[in-house]
Design a protein around this motif. Structure first.
Motif, short mmCIF file in Angstrom:
data_model
loop_
_atom_site.label_atom_id
_atom_site.label_comp_id
_atom_site.label_asym_id
_atom_site.label_seq_id
_atom_site.Cartn_x
_atom_site.Cartn_y
_atom_site.Cartn_z
N ALA A 191 0.83 -1.21 0.00
CA ALA A 191 0.00 0.00 0.00
C ALA A 191 0.86 1.26 0.00
O ALA A 191 0.54 2.23 -0.70
CB ALA A 191 -0.93 -0.01 1.20
N LEU A 192 1.94 1.25 0.74
CA LEU A 192 2.83 2.41 0.75
C LEU A 192 3.50 2.60 -0.60
O LEU A 192 3.65 3.73 -1.08
CB LEU A 192 3.89 2.27 1.84
CG LEU A 192 4.83 3.46 2.02
CD1 LEU A 192 4.04 4.70 2.41
CD2 LEU A 192 5.88 3.16 3.05
N PHE A 193 3.90 1.51 -1.23
CA PHE A 193 4.52 1.58 -2.55
C PHE A 193 3.56 2.19 -3.57
O PHE A 193 3.97 3.00 -4.41
CB PHE A 193 4.97 0.19 -3.01
CG PHE A 193 5.63 0.18 -4.33
CD1 PHE A 193 6.94 0.59 -4.48
CD2 PHE A 193 4.94 -0.25 -5.46
CE1 PHE A 193 7.56 0.58 -5.71
CE2 PHE A 193 5.54 -0.26 -6.70
CZ PHE A 193 6.85 0.15 -6.83
N VAL A 225 -4.89 -0.61 8.14
CA VAL A 225 -5.01 -1.65 7.12
C VAL A 225 -4.13 -2.84 7.49
O VAL A 225 -4.57 -4.00 7.40
CB VAL A 225 -4.63 -1.09 5.73
CG1 VAL A 225 -4.46 -2.19 4.71
CG2 VAL A 225 -5.66 -0.09 5.26
N GLY A 226 -2.90 -2.59 7.91
CA GLY A 226 -2.00 -3.67 8.29
C GLY A 226 -2.51 -4.47 9.46
O GLY A 226 -2.40 -5.70 9.49
N PRO A 232 3.42 7.77 -4.88
CA PRO A 232 3.27 8.84 -5.87
C PRO A 232 2.14 9.81 -5.52
O PRO A 232 2.27 11.02 -5.71
CB PRO A 232 2.96 8.10 -7.17
CG PRO A 232 3.47 6.73 -6.96
CD PRO A 232 3.34 6.45 -5.50
N ALA A 233 1.03 9.30 -5.00
CA ALA A 233 -0.08 10.18 -4.62
C ALA A 233 0.32 11.09 -3.46
O ALA A 233 -0.06 12.27 -3.43
CB ALA A 233 -1.30 9.35 -4.24
N ILE A 234 1.08 10.56 -2.53
CA ILE A 234 1.54 11.36 -1.39
C ILE A 234 2.43 12.50 -1.87
O ILE A 234 2.30 13.66 -1.43
CB ILE A 234 2.27 10.48 -0.37
CG1 ILE A 234 1.31 9.47 0.25
CG2 ILE A 234 2.94 11.31 0.71
CD1 ILE A 234 1.99 8.37 1.01
N VAL A 235 3.32 12.21 -2.80
CA VAL A 235 4.22 13.24 -3.33
C VAL A 235 3.43 14.30 -4.07
O VAL A 235 3.70 15.51 -3.94
CB VAL A 235 5.30 12.59 -4.23
CG1 VAL A 235 6.08 13.64 -4.98
CG2 VAL A 235 6.23 11.73 -3.40
N VAL A 236 2.42 13.90 -4.84
CA VAL A 236 1.60 14.88 -5.57
C VAL A 236 0.83 15.76 -4.60
O VAL A 236 0.76 16.98 -4.78
CB VAL A 236 0.64 14.15 -6.55
CG1 VAL A 236 -0.41 15.09 -7.09
CG2 VAL A 236 1.43 13.53 -7.68
N ILE A 280 0.55 15.07 6.69
CA ILE A 280 0.34 14.10 5.61
C ILE A 280 0.95 12.76 5.98
O ILE A 280 0.31 11.71 5.84
CB ILE A 280 0.92 14.63 4.28
CG1 ILE A 280 0.09 15.82 3.79
CG2 ILE A 280 0.97 13.54 3.22
CD1 ILE A 280 0.72 16.57 2.63
N VAL A 281 2.18 12.77 6.46
CA VAL A 281 2.84 11.51 6.84
C VAL A 281 2.10 10.84 7.99
O VAL A 281 1.91 9.62 8.00
CB VAL A 281 4.32 11.78 7.19
CG1 VAL A 281 4.96 10.58 7.85
CG2 VAL A 281 5.09 12.18 5.95
N GLY A 282 1.63 11.62 8.95
CA GLY A 282 0.88 11.06 10.07
C GLY A 282 -0.41 10.39 9.61
O GLY A 282 -0.73 9.28 10.04
N CYS A 283 -1.14 11.05 8.73
CA CYS A 283 -2.39 10.46 8.22
C CYS A 283 -2.12 9.18 7.43
O CYS A 283 -2.83 8.19 7.57
CB CYS A 283 -3.13 11.46 7.34
SG CYS A 283 -3.87 12.81 8.25
N VAL A 284 -1.08 9.20 6.61
CA VAL A 284 -0.77 8.03 5.80
C VAL A 284 -0.38 6.86 6.69
O VAL A 284 -0.86 5.73 6.51
CB VAL A 284 0.36 8.35 4.79
CG1 VAL A 284 0.93 7.09 4.17
CG2 VAL A 284 -0.16 9.28 3.71
N PHE A 285 0.48 7.08 7.68
CA PHE A 285 0.90 5.98 8.54
C PHE A 285 -0.22 5.47 9.44
O PHE A 285 -0.29 4.28 9.74
CB PHE A 285 2.15 6.34 9.33
CG PHE A 285 3.39 6.24 8.50
CD1 PHE A 285 3.81 5.03 7.98
CD2 PHE A 285 4.12 7.37 8.21
CE1 PHE A 285 4.94 4.94 7.20
CE2 PHE A 285 5.26 7.29 7.43
CZ PHE A 285 5.67 6.07 6.92
N LYS A 286 -1.13 6.35 9.87
CA LYS A 286 -2.29 5.88 10.64
C LYS A 286 -3.13 4.94 9.78
O LYS A 286 -3.55 3.88 10.24
CB LYS A 286 -3.14 7.06 11.10
CG LYS A 286 -2.62 7.77 12.30
CD LYS A 286 -3.60 8.87 12.69
CE LYS A 286 -2.93 9.92 13.51
NZ LYS A 286 -3.83 11.06 13.78
#
Length: 152
Positions: A74-76, A125-126, A80-84, A114-120
């Motif tokens: 999922a991170l992989f 999911v994990g 690209p979406a995170i960078v955009v 952004i990083v906090g939301c993504v890792f949460k």
């Protein structure tokens, strides 16, 4: 249709991203096949005890492997979406007419959020995949334990 429009049309399809996720997940799964086979081999050697703990331990390890694989895939795919998103936020702040120092400070705050939301979300999911795979593996291991222990 130009190749650029064809490319935009292709990447806007949800099915393409689903297929890409499955390809990445399968690649990660095949690369970690040795881990899974060693867990199953370990369980095969240790399930003959009168305890249920080898099944619990092996199922937790299988669940952990699948949970980590899911988060990695999922991170992989999400990178690209995170960078955009991050680039869009920083560029929008830069065009707001504020000083570059303000953009740097607010950009750092936005990056943290952004990083906090993504890792949460990745952890949620994990953990769900971990739980489901661990339960499924436990029932598979335990049923093989109970069927092998009932035979003379």
């Amino acid at each position: 249709m130009t190749s650029y429009k064809l490319f935009l049309s292709a990447i806007s399809k949800k099915s393409l991203w689903d297929c890409l996720f499955l390809v990445v997940y399968a690649t990660l799964l095949f690369s970690s096949w040795n881990w899974l086979s060693s867990i199953v081999d370990w369980y095969g050697e240790n399930h003959k005890t009168s305890s249920v703990w080898p099944a619990v331990f092996a199922s937790l390890l299988v669940g952990a492997v699948f949970g980590v694989l899911t988060m990695a895939a999922a991170l992989f795919i999400a990178a690209p979406a995170i960078v955009v998103i991050w680039t869009s936020v920083v560029v929008a702040m830069a065009f707001a007419g504020e000083s570059s120092r303000w953009v740097v400070v607010e950009g750092r705050k936005a990056t943290r959020e952004i990083v906090g939301c993504v890792f949460k979300d990745l952890l949620k999911v994990g953990n769900v995949v971990f739980l489901l795979c661990a339960l499924l593996a436990y029932f598979v291991f335990f049923s093989s334990y109970s069927s092998s222990s009932s035979c003379p």
